[in-house]
Design a protein around this motif. Structure first.
Motif, PDB file in Angstrom:
ATOM      1  N   GLY A 154     -35.181 -21.272 -29.452  1.00 21.44           N
ATOM      2  CA  GLY A 154     -34.288 -21.632 -28.369  1.00 21.44           C
ATOM      3  C   GLY A 154     -34.236 -23.141 -28.232  1.00 21.44           C
ATOM      4  N   VAL A 155     -33.511 -23.612 -27.221  1.00 18.42           N
ATOM      5  CA  VAL A 155     -33.324 -25.048 -26.996  1.00 18.42           C
ATOM      6  C   VAL A 155     -33.787 -25.384 -25.585  1.00 18.42           C
ATOM      7  N   THR A 156     -34.710 -26.329 -25.463  1.00 22.20           N
ATOM      8  CA  THR A 156     -35.251 -26.683 -24.158  1.00 22.20           C
ATOM      9  C   THR A 156     -34.228 -27.431 -23.314  1.00 22.20           C
ATOM     10  N   ARG A 157     -34.487 -27.456 -22.016  1.00 21.09           N
ATOM     11  CA  ARG A 157     -33.590 -28.123 -21.063  1.00 21.09           C
ATOM     12  C   ARG A 157     -33.397 -29.595 -21.438  1.00 21.09           C
ATOM     13  N   GLN A 158     -32.176 -30.084 -21.229  1.00 24.91           N
ATOM     14  CA  GLN A 158     -31.844 -31.466 -21.569  1.00 24.91           C
ATOM     15  C   GLN A 158     -31.853 -32.344 -20.313  1.00 24.91           C
ATOM     16  N   SER A 159     -32.215 -33.611 -20.522  1.00 25.82           N
ATOM     17  CA  SER A 159     -32.150 -34.581 -19.437  1.00 25.82           C
ATOM     18  C   SER A 159     -32.038 -35.964 -20.052  1.00 25.82           C
ATOM     19  N   GLY A 160     -31.923 -36.983 -19.204  1.00 26.86           N
ATOM     20  CA  GLY A 160     -31.950 -38.338 -19.754  1.00 26.86           C
ATOM     21  C   GLY A 160     -30.617 -39.042 -19.658  1.00 26.86           C
ATOM     22  N   ASN A 161     -30.107 -39.510 -20.815  1.00 26.39           N
ATOM     23  CA  ASN A 161     -29.033 -40.500 -20.825  1.00 26.39           C
ATOM     24  C   ASN A 161     -27.626 -39.932 -20.680  1.00 26.39           C
ATOM     25  N   GLY A 162     -27.500 -38.639 -20.513  1.00 28.42           N
ATOM     26  CA  GLY A 162     -26.173 -38.057 -20.365  1.00 28.42           C
ATOM     27  C   GLY A 162     -25.435 -37.819 -21.666  1.00 28.42           C
ATOM     28  N   LYS A 163     -26.007 -38.238 -22.790  1.00 29.20           N
ATOM     29  CA  LYS A 163     -25.382 -37.943 -24.076  1.00 29.20           C
ATOM     30  C   LYS A 163     -25.439 -36.445 -24.338  1.00 29.20           C
ATOM     31  N   PRO A 164     -24.409 -35.884 -24.970  1.00 31.93           N
ATOM     32  CA  PRO A 164     -24.428 -34.454 -25.246  1.00 31.93           C
ATOM     33  C   PRO A 164     -25.398 -34.104 -26.372  1.00 31.93           C
ATOM     34  N   ARG A 165     -25.867 -32.891 -26.354  1.00 32.70           N
ATOM     35  CA  ARG A 165     -26.638 -32.369 -27.490  1.00 32.70           C
ATOM     36  C   ARG A 165     -25.652 -31.621 -28.366  1.00 32.70           C
ATOM     37  N   LEU A 166     -25.149 -32.284 -29.385  1.00 30.31           N
ATOM     38  CA  LEU A 166     -24.120 -31.711 -30.251  1.00 30.31           C
ATOM     39  C   LEU A 166     -24.723 -31.363 -31.597  1.00 30.31           C
ATOM     40  N   LEU A 167     -24.447 -30.151 -32.062  1.00 29.35           N
ATOM     41  CA  LEU A 167     -24.896 -29.781 -33.399  1.00 29.35           C
ATOM     42  C   LEU A 167     -23.753 -29.177 -34.198  1.00 29.35           C
ATOM     43  N   LEU A 168     -23.819 -29.394 -35.496  1.00 28.13           N
ATOM     44  CA  LEU A 168     -22.993 -28.686 -36.472  1.00 28.13           C
ATOM     45  C   LEU A 168     -23.868 -27.582 -37.025  1.00 28.13           C
ATOM     46  N   ASN A 169     -23.402 -26.348 -36.937  1.00 21.90           N
ATOM     47  CA  ASN A 169     -24.255 -25.207 -37.268  1.00 21.90           C
ATOM     48  C   ASN A 169     -23.561 -24.245 -38.214  1.00 21.90           C
ATOM     49  N   CYS A 170     -24.347 -23.659 -39.095  1.00 18.75           N
ATOM     50  CA  CYS A 170     -23.917 -22.499 -39.874  1.00 18.75           C
ATOM     51  C   CYS A 170     -25.166 -21.724 -40.260  1.00 18.75           C
ATOM     52  N   PHE A 171     -24.956 -20.570 -40.853  1.00 14.66           N
ATOM     53  CA  PHE A 171     -26.053 -19.724 -41.326  1.00 14.66           C
ATOM     54  C   PHE A 171     -25.865 -19.483 -42.813  1.00 14.66           C
ATOM     55  N   LEU A 172     -26.953 -19.222 -43.504  1.00 20.53           N
ATOM     56  CA  LEU A 172     -26.860 -18.867 -44.911  1.00 20.53           C
ATOM     57  C   LEU A 172     -28.030 -17.990 -45.307  1.00 20.53           C
ATOM     58  N   GLY A 173     -27.855 -17.271 -46.406  1.00 22.60           N
ATOM     59  CA  GLY A 173     -28.923 -16.412 -46.893  1.00 22.60           C
ATOM     60  C   GLY A 173     -28.489 -15.619 -48.113  1.00 22.60           C
ATOM     61  N   PHE A 174     -29.483 -15.073 -48.810  1.00 25.17           N
ATOM     62  CA  PHE A 174     -29.242 -14.250 -49.995  1.00 25.17           C
ATOM     63  C   PHE A 174     -28.692 -12.886 -49.581  1.00 25.17           C
ATOM     64  N   ALA A 175     -27.486 -12.543 -50.057  1.00 24.05           N
ATOM     65  CA  ALA A 175     -26.947 -11.199 -49.892  1.00 24.05           C
ATOM     66  C   ALA A 175     -27.373 -10.314 -51.069  1.00 24.05           C
ATOM     67  N   ARG A 176     -27.505 -10.956 -52.231  1.00 25.72           N
ATOM     68  CA  ARG A 176     -28.052 -10.331 -53.434  1.00 25.72           C
ATOM     69  C   ARG A 176     -28.878 -11.398 -54.158  1.00 25.72           C
ATOM     70  N   ARG A 177     -29.570 -10.974 -55.192  1.00 25.62           N
ATOM     71  CA  ARG A 177     -30.377 -11.940 -55.940  1.00 25.62           C
ATOM     72  C   ARG A 177     -29.516 -13.026 -56.581  1.00 25.62           C
ATOM     73  N   ASP A 178     -28.233 -12.697 -56.835  1.00 27.43           N
ATOM     74  CA  ASP A 178     -27.354 -13.659 -57.495  1.00 27.43           C
ATOM     75  C   ASP A 178     -26.257 -14.188 -56.571  1.00 27.43           C
ATOM     76  N   LEU A 179     -26.428 -14.023 -55.235  1.00 27.30           N
ATOM     77  CA  LEU A 179     -25.386 -14.444 -54.302  1.00 27.30           C
ATOM     78  C   LEU A 179     -25.989 -14.919 -52.990  1.00 27.30           C
ATOM     79  N   VAL A 180     -25.655 -16.165 -52.609  1.00 30.24           N
ATOM     80  CA  VAL A 180     -25.994 -16.713 -51.308  1.00 30.24           C
ATOM     81  C   VAL A 180     -24.695 -16.915 -50.537  1.00 30.24           C
ATOM     82  N   LEU A 181     -24.645 -16.395 -49.311  1.00 29.61           N
ATOM     83  CA  LEU A 181     -23.474 -16.539 -48.448  1.00 29.61           C
ATOM     84  C   LEU A 181     -23.761 -17.533 -47.334  1.00 29.61           C
TER      85      LEU A 181
END
Length: 280
Positions: free
Chosen positions: A250-277
């Motif tokens: 999870g993500v802990t509570r934010q405080s401080g300078n007012g800047k946003p906590r911005l992330l670029l996110n995706c997921f990945l993983g092996f669907a088969r031994r020869d394929l990562v999605l």
């Protein structure tokens, strides 16, 4: 006579954490994909100038929306969470111009990472590509600002339950048999808080059921997690983090300078031994 069974404490799962400064390597990414590293934190992985430009593009993005699926936050892109494949991929196609606009006239750090990983996997005859269906394909990433107002900006959760429940018409459930990796780039961070917290707990199906999160993995109660050790990644703008999303985090509570906590996110993983999605 029937007696109620006492609730068992959540099992402690061993974690392997790696933190360092510099550029990320494809070998480290593969170690997370293979379950050898639970959490990887690369500090100062991309430039402050690039981070600031991406943040500006997010703030001005015409595709910026509020989430309406019970998880507080603003986002650009598409999420498969609580959506069937048809809905998710249609949303991904509609959101693609807005995702691309995050990187207008910039080097896309997410695509650069995937290009390098693709070359490395090709050496082992492993394909890397976005998840897809007849309705479209996943975007390179999504951009998110979590906005929970309680103890956590993003409540404790795991990423496997939502993958298991992505539907029979989706490619994603096969990935849940392996390591579901969450990949995060951080263009903006507040001065205080907003840490990525990972607990030493990788829930089983029965443990998810006991918490009523078997279809979503969200949220786990603080009481349930209280006896468990955890590790906080103290993030700064320009950092990259990869974690085994099967562990509660999870993500802990934010405080401080007012800047946003911005992330670029995706997921990945092996669907088969020869394929990562990858997907969002």
């Amino acid at each position: 006579m029937v007696t109620a069974q006492a609730s068992q404490a959540p099992a402690i799962s061993p974690v392997a954490i790696k933190e360092r400064t510099g550029s990320i390597s494809t070998g480290e990414i593969l170690s997370v994909l293979k379950g050898e590293i639970t959490g990887l934190h690369i500090k100062q992985a991309f430039s402050p100038e690039l981070a600031e430009e991406i943040t500006t593009n997010f703030d001005r993005n015409p595709g910026l929306k509020e989430r309406k699926d019970g998880v507080p936050g603003q986002y650009v892109g598409a999420s498969h969470y609580r959506r069937n494949a048809a809905t998710y991929f249609a949303e991904a196609e509609s959101a693609r111009p807005f995702v691309e606009a995050l990187f207008t006239n910039l080097v896309d750090p997410v695509r650069a990472l995937f290009d390098a990983l693709k070359r490395e996997l090709n050496k082992e005859a492993i394909e890397l590509r976005p998840a897809r269906s007849e309705h479209g394909q996943a975007n390179i990433c999504r951009a998110i600002c979590w906005s929970g107002a309680g103890m956590y900006s993003l409540e404790p959760h795991d990423d496997v339950a939502q993958v298991l429940c992505a539907g029979k018409d989706s490619e994603l459930p096969a990935v849940a048999n392996n390591t579901v990796v969450a990949l995060n780039f951080y263009p903006s961070m507040p001065d205080e808080g907003g840490n990525l917290r990972i607990w030493s707990h990788k829930p089983s199906d029965s443990e998810r059921r006991s918490q009523g999160v078997e279809t979503t993995g969200y949220p786990y109660s603080t009481a349930y997690l209280e006896p468990l050790p955890y590790h906080d990644f103290q993030l700064k703008a320009g950092d990259i983090a990869l974690i085994d999303g099967g562990f509660v985090h999870g993500v802990t509570r934010q405080s401080g300078n007012g800047k946003p906590r911005l992330l670029l996110n995706c997921f990945l993983g092996f669907a088969r031994r020869d394929l990562v999605l990858w997907w969002t």
